[in-house]
Scaffold this motif. Structure first.
Motif, PDB file in Angstrom:
ATOM      1  N   UNK A 103       4.016   3.320  -8.162  1.00  0.00           N
ATOM      2  CA  UNK A 103       2.757   3.640  -8.851  1.00  0.00           C
ATOM      3  C   UNK A 103       2.407   2.555  -9.862  1.00  0.00           C
ATOM      4  N   UNK A 104       3.398   2.061 -10.596  1.00  0.00           N
ATOM      5  CA  UNK A 104       3.165   0.970 -11.553  1.00  0.00           C
ATOM      6  C   UNK A 104       2.656  -0.266 -10.838  1.00  0.00           C
ATOM      7  N   UNK A 105       3.267  -0.606  -9.712  1.00  0.00           N
ATOM      8  CA  UNK A 105       2.848  -1.785  -8.945  1.00  0.00           C
ATOM      9  C   UNK A 105       1.415  -1.633  -8.467  1.00  0.00           C
ATOM     10  N   UNK A 106       1.119  -0.509  -7.851  1.00  0.00           N
ATOM     11  CA  UNK A 106      -0.219  -0.298  -7.298  1.00  0.00           C
ATOM     12  C   UNK A 106      -1.282  -0.293  -8.392  1.00  0.00           C
ATOM     13  N   UNK A 107      -0.951   0.298  -9.535  1.00  0.00           N
ATOM     14  CA  UNK A 107      -1.906   0.374 -10.642  1.00  0.00           C
ATOM     15  C   UNK A 107      -2.207  -1.010 -11.202  1.00  0.00           C
TER      16      UNK A 107
END
Length: 453
Positions: A103-107
């Motif tokens: 989620x951190x990467x995608x955000x």
């Protein structure tokens, strides 16, 4: 006197007010730095370990200075510096942090790129897909593979696909723990695709994935530490691999380039080396690669390089402390300088030089050691040279040069062993394949310095 007392009280009231808001502001800034997205509205430089990240009206990441670890990341899309803990990652070695990290990467990627910080801790990760234009920084952080994962579970993986080259993808400061002792059987290559870092880009498109990896440790891997496949440009600096089954650094895909500096490999459970064996075709259906190796300390494990189709491999200051040793240079160029190689038994596969189209060793040392491969062998040689092989077409005009090189015998060689400095396999003179030996020293302990079949 009353006036002075009033002024003093007013001063202390204002001082307490200023101190309170100063401390509160400091806490807010620290919280933003480690747990929230930071939008940069003016040029600022954030010093993160050995790298500086500058944002404002620039577009690419370039290596500045003489060493990889002084690189400066310049990118106008970098707007976020966040911690994975903001997205729920625990880093406690118990909880599965895969979803939070993804989620951190995608955000961050959707917001235009940035820096993702992994505070100290152990992060349990099955597999996350990395995106470009992001720096992943984990000094003090360990990425650990959970128990009993499958063959195709790759811890940090990529799937870049584009007409254009990617923005830089930067990985710094992590320890990757493959948890090999809890994965099940892998010694017969049952889990050979379960790499700790897997880098690739779509071979049907010209765009390359651009990657920097620095200050990382790899241990207990059931496959590769760093595995590079098709359409990748990667620079690696100051990394170490211990007990990584297939290799610390492995390159298998065409239309790629790799620069590897200051790599150490070793292993008591799984001897760990490097393996460049290109069999996957990159964009344009090519197997061509360009490789630079410098300051490699391969304490044990393979020194295995097999390239084709006009590839180039340049190596300097390589210490290969234990066999096996393998060179395959079909229609390609290699040059190694100031390096040391230990060579074991000549078993018709390992510890040989096959198709030396244009290969040079300069100021190198070759030491024949009594290291067996488990296969049948007839003799030992510092250089077992195969100009031809029955599985390939006839090769002509090959050139192998030993310039100011020394050939020695290890103390563990027995009196009954047949030992040669250079052994030339059968070939016809009409093929014009040439061995050139200039200067250097061949120990008098060899049975025959140079033998031609």
């Amino acid at each position: 006197m009353l006036i002075y007392q009033k002024l003093a009280k007013m001063f202390f009231r204002k001082f307490r007010f200023w101190l309170f808001w100063s401390l509160l502001s400091l806490l807010i800034i620290q919280s933003l730095h480690f747990s929230q997205s930071v939008t940069i509205s003016k040029p600022q430089v954030y010093f993160l370990k050995s790298q500086s990240i500058t944002s404002k009206n620039t577009s690419n990441a370039n290596v500045s200075g003489n060493k990889l670890h002084t690189m400066q990341i310049l990118d106008n899309d970098i707007k976020n510096i966040v911690s994975v803990k903001r997205f729920g990652a625990k880093g406690n070695g118990v909880n599965d942090d895969t979803k939070a990290i993804q989620t951190a990467i995608d955000t961050v990627y959707q917001q235009g790129g940035g820096v993702i910080l992994f505070p100290e801790g152990v992060y349990i990760v099955t597999s996350v897909i990395l995106k470009d234009n992001i720096t992943y920084q984990g000094y003090g952080a360990t990425i650990k593979r959970p128990d009993k994962q499958g063959k195709w579970t790759r811890t940090f993986t990529t799937n870049y696909s584009s007409q254009k080259n990617s923005q830089p993808l930067i990985i710094q400061g992590f320890t990757f723990d493959g948890n090999s002792q809890n994965q099940g059987h892998y010694k017969k290559y049952e889990l050979e695709q379960a790499h700790l870092i897997f880098l690739t880009a779509d071979p049907e498109l010209p765009g390359k994935l651009q990657v920097f990896i620095e200050d990382c440790n790899f241990k207990n891997g059931v496959a590769d530490g760093i595995s590079v496949y098709t359409n990748v440009d990667v620079k690696i600096n100051n990394c170490q691999a211990i007990d990584v089954f297939r290799g610390g650094f492995v390159l298998t895909g065409g239309n790629s380039s790799a620069e590897v500096y200051n790599l150490t490999t070793q292993g008591k459970i799984d001897p760990t080396g490097i393996d460049i064996e290109v069999d996957g075709r990159g964009y344009g259906e090519t197997l061509k690669v360009d490789v630079k190796l410098e300051n490699l300390n391969l304490i044990d494990g393979d020194f295995d390089i097999a390239v084709d189709e006009g590839s180039t491999v340049i190596g300097n200051n390589i210490i290969s402390g234990n066999a096996p040793f393998y060179i395959f240079s079909l229609n390609s160029t290699m040059k190694f300088t100031n390096s040391q190689f230990k060579i074991g038994a000549a078993d018709t596969y390992m510890n040989r030089i096959l198709f030396p189209h244009n290969v040079t060793f300069e100021n190198c040392q070759f030491t024949v050691t009594r290291k067996l491969t488990g296969e049948q062998y007839d003799f030992f040689a510092g250089a077992d040279i195969w100009w031809q092989h029955p599985s390939f077409s006839n090769q002509t005009n090959q050139r192998l040069v030993f310039d100011n090189c020394d050939f020695n015998i290890d103390k563990n060689i027995q009196k009954t062993d047949q030992v040669y400095a250079i052994y030339l396999r059968e070939d016809q003179e009409v093929n014009n394949n040439r061995l050139i030996v200039r200067g250097g020293n061949i120990s008098k302990d060899f049975l025959v310095p140079i033998l031609r079949e």
